[in-house]
Design a protein around this motif. Structure first.
Motif, mmCIF file in Angstrom:
data_model
loop_
_atom_site.group_PDB
_atom_site.id
_atom_site.type_symbol
_atom_site.label_atom_id
_atom_site.label_comp_id
_atom_site.label_asym_id
_atom_site.label_seq_id
_atom_site.Cartn_x
_atom_site.Cartn_y
_atom_site.Cartn_z
ATOM 1 N N GLU A 101 0.814 -1.211 0.000
ATOM 2 C CA GLU A 101 0.000 0.000 0.000
ATOM 3 C C GLU A 101 0.848 1.262 0.000
ATOM 4 O O GLU A 101 0.456 2.283 -0.559
ATOM 5 N N LEU A 102 2.017 1.207 0.641
ATOM 6 C CA LEU A 102 2.845 2.393 0.763
ATOM 7 C C LEU A 102 3.936 2.392 -0.298
ATOM 8 O O LEU A 102 4.430 1.349 -0.702
ATOM 9 N N THR A 103 4.322 3.568 -0.742
ATOM 10 C CA THR A 103 5.301 3.683 -1.814
ATOM 11 C C THR A 103 6.370 4.700 -1.429
ATOM 12 O O THR A 103 6.294 5.343 -0.390
ATOM 13 N N LEU A 104 7.359 4.858 -2.308
ATOM 14 C CA LEU A 104 8.392 5.870 -2.130
ATOM 15 C C LEU A 104 8.079 7.132 -2.923
ATOM 16 O O LEU A 104 8.976 7.914 -3.200
ATOM 17 N N LYS A 105 6.820 7.330 -3.254
ATOM 18 C CA LYS A 105 6.520 8.426 -4.174
ATOM 19 C C LYS A 105 6.732 9.805 -3.554
ATOM 20 O O LYS A 105 6.808 10.794 -4.282
ATOM 21 N N GLY A 106 6.830 9.894 -2.244
ATOM 22 C CA GLY A 106 7.110 11.189 -1.639
ATOM 23 C C GLY A 106 8.571 11.583 -1.724
ATOM 24 O O GLY A 106 8.919 12.725 -1.449
ATOM 25 N N ILE A 107 9.435 10.641 -2.086
ATOM 26 C CA ILE A 107 10.879 10.893 -2.142
ATOM 27 C C ILE A 107 11.339 10.836 -3.595
ATOM 28 O O ILE A 107 11.219 9.801 -4.253
ATOM 29 N N VAL A 152 14.369 17.306 8.071
ATOM 30 C CA VAL A 152 15.281 16.761 7.053
ATOM 31 C C VAL A 152 14.520 16.576 5.748
ATOM 32 O O VAL A 152 13.590 15.784 5.663
ATOM 33 N N ASN A 153 14.899 17.333 4.729
ATOM 34 C CA ASN A 153 14.246 17.192 3.417
ATOM 35 C C ASN A 153 15.206 16.731 2.330
ATOM 36 O O ASN A 153 14.787 16.491 1.200
ATOM 37 N N VAL A 154 16.507 16.573 2.659
ATOM 38 C CA VAL A 154 17.485 16.114 1.675
ATOM 39 C C VAL A 154 18.393 15.066 2.316
ATOM 40 O O VAL A 154 18.925 15.279 3.403
ATOM 41 N N VAL A 155 18.533 13.933 1.648
ATOM 42 C CA VAL A 155 19.501 12.906 2.032
ATOM 43 C C VAL A 155 20.474 12.728 0.873
ATOM 44 O O VAL A 155 20.057 12.615 -0.285
ATOM 45 N N TYR A 168 19.948 1.148 1.584
ATOM 46 C CA TYR A 168 19.501 2.290 0.785
ATOM 47 C C TYR A 168 18.095 2.710 1.192
ATOM 48 O O TYR A 168 17.805 3.906 1.350
ATOM 49 N N LEU A 169 17.201 1.740 1.358
ATOM 50 C CA LEU A 169 15.829 2.026 1.746
ATOM 51 C C LEU A 169 15.773 2.782 3.063
ATOM 52 O O LEU A 169 15.055 3.784 3.193
ATOM 53 N N HIS A 170 16.544 2.323 4.042
ATOM 54 C CA HIS A 170 16.529 2.986 5.342
ATOM 55 C C HIS A 170 17.177 4.366 5.283
ATOM 56 O O HIS A 170 16.734 5.293 5.966
ATOM 57 N N ARG A 171 18.225 4.510 4.491
ATOM 58 C CA ARG A 171 18.883 5.816 4.400
ATOM 59 C C ARG A 171 17.951 6.879 3.827
ATOM 60 O O ARG A 171 17.761 7.944 4.431
ATOM 61 N N ILE A 172 17.390 6.624 2.667
ATOM 62 C CA ILE A 172 16.581 7.669 2.033
ATOM 63 C C ILE A 172 15.283 7.891 2.804
ATOM 64 O O ILE A 172 14.652 8.939 2.667
ATOM 65 N N GLY A 173 14.900 6.932 3.642
ATOM 66 C CA GLY A 173 13.719 7.113 4.477
ATOM 67 C C GLY A 173 13.890 8.143 5.559
ATOM 68 O O GLY A 173 12.924 8.508 6.234
ATOM 69 N N LEU A 201 7.415 15.485 1.544
ATOM 70 C CA LEU A 201 8.267 15.415 0.372
ATOM 71 C C LEU A 201 9.738 15.432 0.765
ATOM 72 O O LEU A 201 10.130 16.091 1.728
ATOM 73 N N GLY A 202 10.542 14.698 0.022
ATOM 74 C CA GLY A 202 11.964 14.652 0.299
ATOM 75 C C GLY A 202 12.754 14.383 -0.962
ATOM 76 O O GLY A 202 12.208 13.996 -2.002
#
Length: 482
Positions: free
Chosen positions: A291-297, A391-394, A406-411, A419-420
């Motif tokens: 259900e959840l995606t990475l579309k906010g990043i 935090v808005n930039v990784v 990678y998943l945990h870092r950009i999260g 948004l990020g």
């Protein structure tokens, strides 16, 4: 890494001529309430919430009054949220029969509606396994709904890192401040054992701990857990990895057979499945991964040589509108060297890694969380569950070795549907890891454009002290990594 960065001497952690911040100097926390205790060198917080005195904190609330009007609410968060965390099907926190005092703490935290994972009712006696995407759910919030609605429950929350223990304890203290008599204790490795002995001599309702420390307290007979009714494992995939699984098994051996176990994890590896089969009887599983995606990043990569990385980072700093950024390296040595480079370029910068003294780790985490510095350089110590809304930039200065990391870092950006922006500096040896990561996470990491649309990652959110940043130098003025 084929080429190492030039060792230009030891970096000064958290010290910058522009922000004038010395980490060794204690400073009163700016965001925690009067009941909280900030992380002091060598100590972890334990707070006893005094019974709420209506005459002192707010006008008396009588039967029939609109109690919400008396709450001290934070400024409304007007930032855009993605639909994957706002689609809660009309549920409200009041729908779950929570105590009014708990609801007061929830609303004063700024939580308006429950997220998809917060609508889960954890008050039954069933074991639970929750799988949800990193950065989109907010584990601590969900944990607190269970623990503090039933004050007499003795609960243990186990987390993999000391920083995450501090974060969960602070949220726990804030959300329970209207529940008179709640005792919250955080205990981690690297702190004074004598302090823990004194605190556990009295009744404690909730203990947030790292695995090694709580097992040590149990074996010494200091923490008596035979009557603990619930154990929560946050970041369960990490806790059940080879680093911790033996410790976790030992802890469970001391608990009652009737205890409830709750697992929260962003991934569902074979280690979690084996643990569930052994210790959880007919667990209730909730899987929100579909259900959840990475579309906010928004994710980009920049193809550079090792020598060009610092120059590229300098260019990004000068062109991006950064509220706060987290920059990841793959080793502690590179963290310290990069922090020194960034400071030389004129930007405020802290750094943190696992080999630092605990008192300095506490101070860096506390000050960065409170917005006293714009940029933080770190290792993967900071990838697990850390929730800093500004935090808005990784930036992956070093690309991670596997897709899970990678998943945990950009999260760390785009928290809770905001948004990020995630930018990856890719060298020749990283190109295969990049493709593997895209395939495993079913995501698209695009080449970085000449100009990045600010609407993809910028929102009206200002929690960083504007005096902590020097005027940005122009691209090309900084030195390069050697």
């Amino acid at each position: 890494m084929a080429t190492k960065m030039e060792n230009t001497g030891p970096a000064v952690m958290g010290l910058n001529t522009h922000n004038r911040q010395l980490l060794g100097q204690p400073k009163a926390p700016s965001q925690l309430g009067p009941q909280t205790v900030s992380a002091q060198p060598g100590k972890e917080p334990m707070v006893t919430q005094k019974p709420a005195n209506a005459s002192q904190e707010r006008p008396g609330i009588r039967f029939g009054d609109d109690w919400k009007k008396s709450l001290q609410l934070p400024a409304k968060d007007s930032r855009v949220k993605t639909s994957d965390v706002t689609a809660t099907k009309g549920n409200e926190f009041e729908d779950y029969c929570l105590k009014r005092e708990l609801l007061m703490g929830i609303f004063e935290m700024g939580w308006e509606k429950p997220s998809p994972i917060q609508v889960i009712d954890a008050r039954t006696s069933k074991h639970r396994q929750v799988t949800s995407l990193s950065g989109q759910h907010g584990y601590p919030q969900c944990l607190c709904l269970k623990e503090y609605d039933h004050l007499k429950l003795k609960s243990i929350v186990i987390v993999p890192t000391r920083e995450l223990a501090l974060q969960v304890s602070q949220i726990s203290i804030q959300i329970s401040k209207h529940l008179g008599g709640v005792k919250v204790m955080a205990t981690t490795g690297g702190t004074n054992l004598r302090d823990d002995i004194m605190r556990l001599d009295e009744e404690v309702h909730v203990v947030i701990a790292t695995p090694g420390r709580i097992l040590d307290l149990i074996k010494k007979g200091i923490a008596k857990v035979d009557k603990v009714q619930m154990m929560v494992m946050d970041e369960a995939d990490k806790l059940l990895s080879q680093d911790f699984v033996v410790i976790i098994e030992d802890i469970i051996g001391f608990l009652s057979k009737n205890r409830q176990i709750l697992l929260y994890s962003a991934t569902f590896p074979i280690s979690v499945q084996k643990f569930m089969a052994k210790h959880l009887q007919k667990p209730y599983e909730i899987n929100l991964m579909e259900e959840l995606t990475l579309k906010g990043i928004t994710q980009y990569y920049a193809y550079v040589t090792e020598r060009q990385k610092v120059h590229c980072l300098n260019t990004l700093f000068s062109r991006l509108q950064i509220n706060q950024s987290i920059i990841f390296c793959n080793s502690t040595q590179r963290v310290e060297l990069l922090a020194k480079k960034i400071t030389q370029l004129g930007y405020s910068c802290f750094y943190i890694h696992a080999k630092m003294m605990q008192e300095y780790r506490n101070r860096v985490f506390h000050d960065f969380r409170n917005g006293l510095c714009r940029n933080l350089v770190c290792t993967d110590l900071f990838t697990r569950g850390i929730d800093i809304q500004a935090v808005n930039v990784v930036i992956n200065f070093d690309f991670p070795r596997n897709a899970e990391t990678y998943l945990h870092r950009i999260g760390r950006s785009g928290r809770f549907g905001h948004l990020g922006l995630a930018i990856n500096l890719i060298s020749a040896e990283d190109r295969f890891n990049l493709k593997t990561t895209e395939d495993q996470l079913m995501t698209d990491i695009k080449p970085i454009p000449g100009s990045i649309d600010k609407s993809l990652y910028v929102a009206e959110f200002h929690s960083v002290n504007p005096d902590c940043e020097a005027e940005a130098p122009q691209p090309g003025e900084g030195s390069e990594a050697q």
